[in-house]
Every structure is written in structure tokens, then in C-alpha cells.
Write an enzyme that holds these catalytic residues in place. Structure first.
Site, PDB file in Angstrom:
ATOM      1  N   THR A 196      41.254  44.529  38.773  1.00 47.39           N
ATOM      2  CA  THR A 196      42.457  44.732  37.965  1.00 47.39           C
ATOM      3  C   THR A 196      43.711  44.586  38.828  1.00 47.39           C
ATOM      4  OG1 THR A 196      41.120  46.405  36.800  1.00 47.39           O
ATOM      5  CG2 THR A 196      43.338  46.053  35.998  1.00 47.39           C
ATOM      6  N   GLU A 235      33.332  46.586  43.343  1.00 55.39           N
ATOM      7  CA  GLU A 235      34.789  46.668  43.327  1.00 55.39           C
ATOM      8  C   GLU A 235      35.248  47.960  42.668  1.00 55.39           C
ATOM      9  OE1 GLU A 235      36.608  44.306  39.719  1.00 55.39           O
ATOM     10  OE2 GLU A 235      35.021  43.065  40.597  1.00 55.39           O
ATOM     11  N   LYS A 248      36.287  34.175  37.595  1.00 52.92           N
ATOM     12  CA  LYS A 248      35.731  35.282  36.813  1.00 52.92           C
ATOM     13  C   LYS A 248      35.770  34.901  35.341  1.00 52.92           C
ATOM     14  CE  LYS A 248      36.835  40.093  35.575  1.00 52.92           C
ATOM     15  NZ  LYS A 248      37.469  41.344  36.047  1.00 52.92           N
TER      16      LYS A 248
END
Length: 212
Positions: free
Chosen positions: A85, A57, A143
Site C-alpha cells: 500500500t 509484506e 501486481k
């Protein structure tokens, strides 16, 4: 927790997010490429892929991330590409328009869920408490962030009450301890600067040797 049934098996999902989940499972490691500029991020990503890694990512904190995602999604469709993010619907919409296969947030972002759902894309939300992780895992993949706060014992405790939950361990996961996180039940692990600093090829070789 090996062999435990996921809380939401892929058969309950539409094909696109289910396919991404399957690819993340196969990859086992999903590096976070967080760099100060787009050129450095691109160089790091190319080295990781050259070394055989198949998923990673970029992050919305890297200037020029949108162009990076756009270029990589067009030129390397075999790579499972996420944007991390993701903190707002606007960032999510731009990432999906650029071609991101999945979205990652460091915390719960209920306002982003409708955007991901409308685009039929996987959203990996961050959490630390069992309640947060359950909410995220029920949507596909959670996560655990920052993972080092509770450590391996905490992950094992969470999985004892959320058997089969797909949890991406992030924050404090390193080249040297990634294998321990996977053995503890992590669905995949994300490594950031510990993988990209120094000799990236040597780091990846050490990582792959460790996780088998």
C-alpha cells in the site's frame, strides 16, 4: 508459460532488485500482513516465518508499520521484507529508510518510481489492464489486482500476450486456490486475511501441501 523468457531478465537489472526477484520466485507465496495494529501484525508475521515462509509484506495501513519494518529488517535479514500500500513518494522514502527490501502499490504510482530507482529497490506496481501490467512487468514484477475480477482465465490471457511477465496475483487468492494461480502462470501469489485468520499454522501447512 513455464520456461518463457521474462520481458526483462534479471541480468538487465542491478543486483539488488534482481536478488529480491529471485527470492520472491523461490518463495512462491508473499503474504500480505495487513492488521489493525502493529502488535498483531508482528505476531502474524512471526508465525508465518516460524512456519517456514521466507517473504511477506507489511502494509502502510497498519499503524506503527515503520517501526515494524525497521525491527524486522534489522533482526531478520534472511526474510525478504516488503511494504505494501505504497501510494506516495513520502511513504516509499520512509519504507526504504526503515529497511524494506521492496515496495508494493495496489495501482500505478509513476511518482514513486524515481524514489525506488534512486534507492536501487524493487517496486511492484499494481494493475488490471494489459497495458498497466505490461508497464509494471517491464520494471520487474507486476501486481495483478484485484485478481479475482478476471480470475485464472484472465491471467492466462494476459500471459499469452505478455509471455514471461512476472505477475504477482493478489486479491481473491486464498489458501485453497493459490496452487491454481501458480499453475496458471503467476510468478508469486499474495494471500491476506485468508492466511492469517483462524489457525495460521494449520493454514500454512494446508497451503504448502497444496502448492507442493
Amino acid at each position: 508459460m513455464t520456461g518463457a523468457a521474462p520481458t526483462h531478465p534479471e541480468t538487465a537489472m542491478s543486483p539488488a532488485p534482481a536478488d529480491v526477484i529471485a527470492r520472491l520466485r523461490a518463495a512462491r507465496v508473499t503474504p500480505t500482513v495487513r492488521e489493525a495494529d502493529a502488535d498483531t501484525a508482528d505476531r502474524v508475521a512471526r508465525t508465518l516465518v516460524d512456519c517456514g515462509l521466507t517473504a511477506f509484506e507489511f502494509t502502510a495501513t497498519t499503524p506503527g508499520w515503520e517501526k515494524l519494518v525497521e525491527t524486522w529488517s534489522r533482526e531478520a535479514p534472511e526474510v525478504t521484507l516488503g511494504l505494501g500500500t505504497v501510494t506516495s513518494p513520502e511513504i516509499a522514502e520512509r519504507a526504504l529508510a526503515a529497511g524494506a527490501d521492496f515496495l508494493v502499490s495496489p495501482f500505478q504510482v509513476p511518482e514513486v518510481r524515481p524514489v525506488a530507482d534512486a534507492a536501487d529497490r524493487l517496486l511492484v506496481e499494481g494493475g488490471l489492464t494489459p497495458s498497466e501490467l505490461r508497464t509494471a512487468a517491464d520494471r520487474g514484477v507486476a501486481k495483478l489486482f484485484p485478481a479475482h475480477v478476471g480470475g485464472l482465465a484472465y491471467l492466462k490471457s494476459v500471459l499469452s500476450v505478455l509471455p514471461g511477465a512476472r505477475i504477482m496475483a493478489t486479491g481473491g487468492v486464498s489458501v485453497d486456490n493459490a496452487a491454481q494461480w501458480l499453475a496458471a502462470g503467476a510468478f508469486t501469489v499474495s494471500i491476506g486475511s485468508d492466511l492469517s485468520k483462524g489457525d495460521i499454522r494449520e493454514n500454512v501447512a494446508r497451503l504448502r501441501a497444496g502448492i507442493g
